[in-house]
Design a protein around this motif. Structure first.
Motif, PDB file in Angstrom:
ATOM      1  N   UNK A  69      10.939   7.451  -4.755  1.00  0.00           N
ATOM      2  CA  UNK A  69       9.597   7.634  -5.315  1.00  0.00           C
ATOM      3  C   UNK A  69       9.306   6.592  -6.387  1.00  0.00           C
ATOM      4  N   UNK A  70      10.270   6.385  -7.268  1.00  0.00           N
ATOM      5  CA  UNK A  70      10.067   5.419  -8.356  1.00  0.00           C
ATOM      6  C   UNK A  70       9.864   4.017  -7.790  1.00  0.00           C
ATOM      7  N   UNK A  71      10.595   3.682  -6.738  1.00  0.00           N
ATOM      8  CA  UNK A  71      10.423   2.375  -6.101  1.00  0.00           C
ATOM      9  C   UNK A  71       9.032   2.234  -5.494  1.00  0.00           C
ATOM     10  N   UNK A  88       0.833  -1.192   0.000  1.00  0.00           N
ATOM     11  CA  UNK A  88       0.000   0.000   0.000  1.00  0.00           C
ATOM     12  C   UNK A  88       0.872   1.247   0.000  1.00  0.00           C
ATOM     13  N   UNK A  89       0.582   2.168  -0.897  1.00  0.00           N
ATOM     14  CA  UNK A  89       1.356   3.406  -0.988  1.00  0.00           C
ATOM     15  C   UNK A  89       0.913   4.396   0.082  1.00  0.00           C
ATOM     16  N   UNK A  90       1.847   5.156   0.663  1.00  0.00           N
ATOM     17  CA  UNK A  90       1.464   6.241   1.569  1.00  0.00           C
ATOM     18  C   UNK A  90       0.548   7.244   0.867  1.00  0.00           C
ATOM     19  N   UNK A  94       6.382  -0.578  -6.894  1.00  0.00           N
ATOM     20  CA  UNK A  94       6.004  -1.624  -5.927  1.00  0.00           C
ATOM     21  C   UNK A  94       4.514  -1.608  -5.604  1.00  0.00           C
ATOM     22  N   UNK A  95       3.868  -0.456  -5.805  1.00  0.00           N
ATOM     23  CA  UNK A  95       2.469  -0.334  -5.385  1.00  0.00           C
ATOM     24  C   UNK A  95       1.525  -0.153  -6.578  1.00  0.00           C
ATOM     25  N   UNK A 124       8.477  -3.427 -13.902  1.00  0.00           N
ATOM     26  CA  UNK A 124       7.417  -2.882 -13.050  1.00  0.00           C
ATOM     27  C   UNK A 124       7.111  -1.422 -13.383  1.00  0.00           C
ATOM     28  N   UNK A 125       7.872  -0.821 -14.287  1.00  0.00           N
ATOM     29  CA  UNK A 125       7.686   0.582 -14.641  1.00  0.00           C
ATOM     30  C   UNK A 125       7.239   0.729 -16.090  1.00  0.00           C
TER      31      UNK A 125
END
Length: 207
Positions: free
Chosen positions: A87-89, A51-53, A93-94, A130-131
């Protein structure tokens, strides 16, 4: 067109912020560029629930709704800043909003070479599974000696660099139009890319 401009540093005194702010004003008749900060985001920590902040989720939603993204990065030790990599990670990931999203990379540097090595590294990163961003090929804008490049009103004072930036931005707008039409015609592939996992790859593909 609506673009999200990402200030690729957490520095309070960044000419990359000044560059994006100039672009937002200079190209107002062509596109809306919303300049977004990353300096208050937490460092990536690989949460189990993926889950992203809140702030990163909000930026992700803006990227999803935008026609394209412009990232302005400085160069630290031949690469991009840790805050931008973090940020990119988070995004990879989310929520994965950069998949098939047109991206223009620009950069400002205090030295004479601009941010050429950082931009090259960022292109490599954005090509990760993933990008899978759609990065504008064959064109980059490098602003060297950036501390002297803007006047008190935030205007880029070198006419030849303004012309170069205008040409790059015109190419990007055309690239966005063509890319988004291509992606629209192949939406299924975009959704499949968003489901990519390294575990799936290790298992020999989706069962």
């Amino acid at each position: 067109m609506k673009f999200i401009g990402i200030v690729g540093t957490n520095s309070d005194q960044s000419t990359n912020r000044a560059l994006l702010q100039f672009m937002s004003k200079h190209f107002i008749e062509t596109a809306e560029i919303e300049v977004c900060e990353i300096k208050d985001f937490p460092a990536f920590n690989e949460p189990k629930d993926k889950t992203a902040p809140k702030g990163i989720q909000e930026l992700s939603d803006k990227i999803n709704e935008a026609d394209g993204v412009i990232i302005s990065t400085p160069e630290y030790d031949h690469s991009i800043p840790a805050a931008l990599k973090s940020l990119i990670e988070w995004l990879s990931y989310t929520t994965r909003p950069l998949i098939d999203k047109p991206v223009m990379i620009v950069g400002a540097s205090h030295g004479s070479l601009g941010s050429s090595r950082a931009q090259a590294h960022l292109r490599q990163i954005l090509d990760a599974p993933e990008l899978k961003a759609r990065i504008m090929p064959g064109s980059e804008f490098l602003l060297g000696h950036s501390l002297q490049a803007f006047d008190e009103e935030g205007e880029l004072i070198y006419p030849e660099r303004v012309t170069e930036l205008e040409e790059c931005f015109e190419e990007f707008c055309l690239f966005v139009s063509m890319t988004n039409q291509l992606v629209k015609d192949h939406r299924f592939k975009t959704e499949q890319n968003r489901k990519f996992t390294w575990e799936q790859l290790a298992d020999g593909g989706e069962k």
